[in-house]
Design a protein around this motif. Structure first.
Motif: not given
Length: 260
Positions: A87-88, A91-92, A94, A108, A111-112, A114-115, A118, A139
């Motif tokens: 996931a990290r 995220a990099s 995006v 997923c 991962f999401a 972390l956003l 954002r 978001c």
């Protein structure tokens, strides 16, 4: 209808699908919900099916040659260290302002998260993800329309076509990866993936190394459709070569030793 006849109908129903709700069972079995639930409990105790929230699921095949879909809440507890590392890395990739499609699945989901704060636009059919981003995120969020299917925890409309949403990147997990491509057990996941593939420029797969060598009944896409695949450092050299030969950009996430 006898108990043995009801049990046979239940098992027959699971031959063509990994999950059946109580409503699905009522459609083929002339019995009350209470009777069906008692039958489910007996089949679960005998090891013939897995009792999950809202219905029953097929038992997993032994070994790497077959796999069925686990409930989302159960899958969240598996391979956590590897999934967080993946996931990290995801995220990099995006950038602020990106429009993203994020499919259901536990990797997923991580991962999401972390956003969440954002400046990105996210389209998802994952109910757990949508609920979490609604409560904790800032978001821009667009949700799929349709009915909630508790397993595999997605929103789906049988009549709907591709969504009116276009993304630069489509992030999705995988239940099984083989030389023939990506595979999934749940037919709804397969159907949704096919629709969403039409709405994204780049496909990015988030899959821990345990997914290689597994098999599932529904073909999703060939390896050549995948642009980038992020996995953990337990990926074998043979599987790494398979991905590279297919032209896939492979990113290795360094997970901690605890690969639970």
């Amino acid at each position: 209808m006898t108990e043995a006849e009801r049990h046979k109908l239940m098992l027959d129903l699971l031959r063509d699908r990994p999950f059946a709700s109580v409503r699905d069972l009522q459609a083929v079995i002339d019995a009350s919900p209470a009777t069906i639930r008692r039958d489910v409990a007996k089949l679960h105790a005998a090891g013939s099916v897995r009792k999950v929230f809202g219905g029953i699921a097929a038992t997993e095949a032994g070994g790497p040659e077959g796999v069925t879909a686990r409930p989302f809440t159960e899958n969240q507890m598996l391979g956590v260290a590897a999934k967080k590392a993946i996931a990290r890395e995801a995220a990099s990739l995006v950038q602020d302002g990106d429009a993203l499609i994020i499919h259901g699945g536990s990797t997923c989901y991580l991962f999401a998260l972390l956003l969440a704060s954002r400046s990105v636009r996210i389209y998802t059919n994952s109910m757990p993800l949508a609920a979490t981003l609604w409560q904790n995120g800032a978001c821009h969020l667009t949700l799929a329309g349709g009915e909630l299917y508790r397993e595999p925890a997605i929103v789906h409309s049988p009549q709907a076509g591709p969504p009116d949403f276009y993304a630069s990147k489509f992030f999705l997990g995988a239940q099984a990866i083989a030389p023939a491509g990506m595979q999934e057990s749940h037919p709804l996941v397969a159907r949704e993936t096919a629709l969403l593939l039409e709405r994204a420029d780049e496909v990015i797969v988030l899959a821990d190394s345990r997914k290689f060598g597994m098999r599932a009944r529904n073909h999703i896409m060939p390896l050549s459709r995948i642009g980038t695949l992020i996995t953990d450092d337990n990926l074998t050299d043979a599987n790494h070569k398979m991905l590279m030969d297919a032209g896939i950009r492979v990113i290795i996430a360094r997970a901690s030793p605890d690969f639970s």
